[in-house]
Motif scaffolding. Structure first.
Motif, mmCIF file in Angstrom:
data_model
loop_
_atom_site.group_PDB
_atom_site.id
_atom_site.type_symbol
_atom_site.label_atom_id
_atom_site.label_comp_id
_atom_site.label_asym_id
_atom_site.label_seq_id
_atom_site.Cartn_x
_atom_site.Cartn_y
_atom_site.Cartn_z
ATOM 1 N N ALA A 14 -3.540 -12.098 47.350
ATOM 2 C CA ALA A 14 -4.129 -12.643 46.136
ATOM 3 C C ALA A 14 -3.335 -13.817 45.565
ATOM 4 O O ALA A 14 -2.113 -13.865 45.667
ATOM 5 N N ALA A 15 -4.082 -14.736 44.956
ATOM 6 C CA ALA A 15 -3.452 -15.876 44.288
ATOM 7 C C ALA A 15 -2.612 -15.375 43.113
ATOM 8 O O ALA A 15 -2.913 -14.337 42.538
ATOM 9 N N VAL A 16 -1.567 -16.101 42.777
ATOM 10 C CA VAL A 16 -0.752 -15.726 41.621
ATOM 11 C C VAL A 16 -0.665 -16.875 40.619
ATOM 12 O O VAL A 16 -0.856 -18.037 40.976
ATOM 13 N N ASP A 17 -0.375 -16.499 39.378
ATOM 14 C CA ASP A 17 -0.204 -17.514 38.343
ATOM 15 C C ASP A 17 1.270 -17.905 38.266
ATOM 16 O O ASP A 17 2.154 -17.138 38.659
ATOM 17 N N LEU A 18 1.507 -19.103 37.766
ATOM 18 C CA LEU A 18 2.884 -19.588 37.631
ATOM 19 C C LEU A 18 3.095 -20.015 36.184
ATOM 20 O O LEU A 18 2.247 -20.705 35.599
ATOM 21 N N ARG A 19 4.210 -19.559 35.607
ATOM 22 C CA ARG A 19 4.552 -20.006 34.257
ATOM 23 C C ARG A 19 5.877 -20.759 34.305
ATOM 24 O O ARG A 19 6.879 -20.234 34.793
ATOM 25 N N ILE A 20 5.830 -21.979 33.861
ATOM 26 C CA ILE A 20 7.038 -22.804 33.805
ATOM 27 C C ILE A 20 7.411 -22.884 32.336
ATOM 28 O O ILE A 20 6.599 -23.289 31.507
ATOM 29 N N GLU A 21 8.653 -22.453 32.032
ATOM 30 C CA GLU A 21 9.028 -22.292 30.629
ATOM 31 C C GLU A 21 10.233 -23.152 30.310
ATOM 32 O O GLU A 21 11.330 -22.885 30.816
#
Ligand SMILES: Nc1ncnc2c1ncn2[C@@H]1O[C@H](COP(=O)(O)OP(=O)(O)OP(=O)(O)O)[C@@H](O)[C@H]1O
Length: 340
Positions: A14-21
């Motif tokens: 499955a595709a995953v989300d990415l969070r750049i903080e």
């Protein structure tokens, strides 16, 4: 379920989300190349990263891949904090220009390499290579060749298949088609869109080609000097760029005033005799140059004020001709106000 789909590899499937903080990074302590960048990329999105040369696009990709460590900030992949995770454990697919194929392995062996080192049998690896080779448009004959015996375009197909065969949740692509000629680039652009659809994987593509960026993306990030200068859908970025620098990255700009612009396809040409009074919102100029560009006719018109405008017409238009004086009238609803 095939071997790839059945895998227990990190991020497989499955595709995953990415969070750049609040990500920051500098090669030297006193100069940030990526500066306080915050961005959320939902699972399955196709994001393109655009900006002038040296603005930090590749550096940002290398930070996400884990080849560089952020000075500040955090990275979250599928809810997992990967800020300090080694690259090979991030479950990220990479198609970088500098990630050359293994020269001593055939195309098929390159594609299945990730599975082979994870202990998959030779037969399984052959099947995975055949399946992904087919998906990226490589023939059986091409799959049996070594990289040196493949064209640049075929090598990039192998690199794409190698990255996607591991079914990563996210795939980073750094100018994968930069070395290829235009027709091949266009073909591979379509194939990339198809592969994104097929895999559902989150894609982040770095490109300096504004056409790639606008045609492929769900959303576009514009980086200027390491900062996110604008984030939006392709239509937002093209029609409503925040400032003049961003506007010029994505096509020709006609400046109406210091803070107003209009794109070439949003300008109507009017025969002088049909110009209406009063003259607000319309100008007069002389056609200096006419060029056919693909399916459109582009005119360069020297406005009486001295500015040069670009106006787009259908390719089969035959009026006006070079030297002729015409009225130019931007469509009022297409006039866009820039931040100054
Ligand atoms: N290893 C390095 N050491 C020091 N400076 C570097 C290094 N790699 C890149 N830079 C500098 O960091 C800045 C950003 O480089 P980066 O490659 O991320 O830009 P880019 O936007 O991808 O550019 P391009 O479109 O030309 O590939 C540039 O000024 C570059 O010279």
């Amino acid at each position: 379920m095939n071997a790839a789909e059945n895998s227990a590899g990190r991020g497989a499937g499955a595709a995953v989300d990415l969070r750049i903080e609040q990500l920051s990074f500098g090669y030297a302590a006193d100069h940030l190349i990526v500066a306080d960048l915050t961005l959320e990329i939902p699972a399955g999105e196709f994001l393109t990263l655009v900006g002038p040369s040296g603005c930090g696009k590749s550096t940002l990709l290398r930070l996400i891949a884990g080849h560089l460590s952020a000075t500040r900030g955090r990275l979250w992949l599928g809810g997992r904090d990967i800020t300090r995770t080694p690259p090979e454990q991030r479950g990220i697919g990479l198609v970088f220009q500098q990630h050359a194929l293994f020269p001593h392995l055939t195309a098929a062996q390159n594609i299945a390499f990730g599975w082979s080192i994870r202990g998959r049998s030779r037969r399984e690896c052959q099947r995975i290579a055949a399946e992904w080779g087919d998906r990226v448009g490589l023939s059986t004959d091409q799959l049996a060749r070594y990289p040196a015996d493949l064209s640049g375009g075929q090598q990039q197909r192998v690199a794409l298949a190698r990255a996607l065969a591991l079914q990563p949740g996210i795939c980073l692509l750094d100018e994968p088609f930069a070395q290829l000629d235009r027709p091949l680039r266009e073909q591979l652009r379509e194939e990339l869109a198809r592969l994104h659809h097929l895999t559902g994987c989150t894609f982040i593509l770095v490109t300096h080609d504004s056409e790639d960026a606008l045609r492929l993306a769900d959303r576009v990030v514009v980086l200027l000097a390491g900062r996110m200068a604008q984030l939006g859908t392709p239509i937002d970025i093209y029609q409503r760029p925040r400032n003049h620098t961003i506007a010029t990255l994505f096509g020709r700009v006609n400046r109406i005033s210091s803070c107003e612009m209009v794109r070439p396809e949003q300008v109507t040409l009017v025969p002088l005799g049909e110009m209406t009074a009063p003259t607000v919102g319309q100008w007069v100029g002389v056609v200096e140059r006419v060029r056919l560009l693909g399916g459109v006719r582009m005119l360069e018109i020297r406005i009486d004020s001295g500015d040069c405008w670009t106006v787009q017409q259908p390719a089969d238009a035959s009026w006006p001709i070079v030297g002729e004086r015409v009225g130019v009238r931007p469509r009022p609803e297409a006039i866009h106000r820039l931040e100054v």
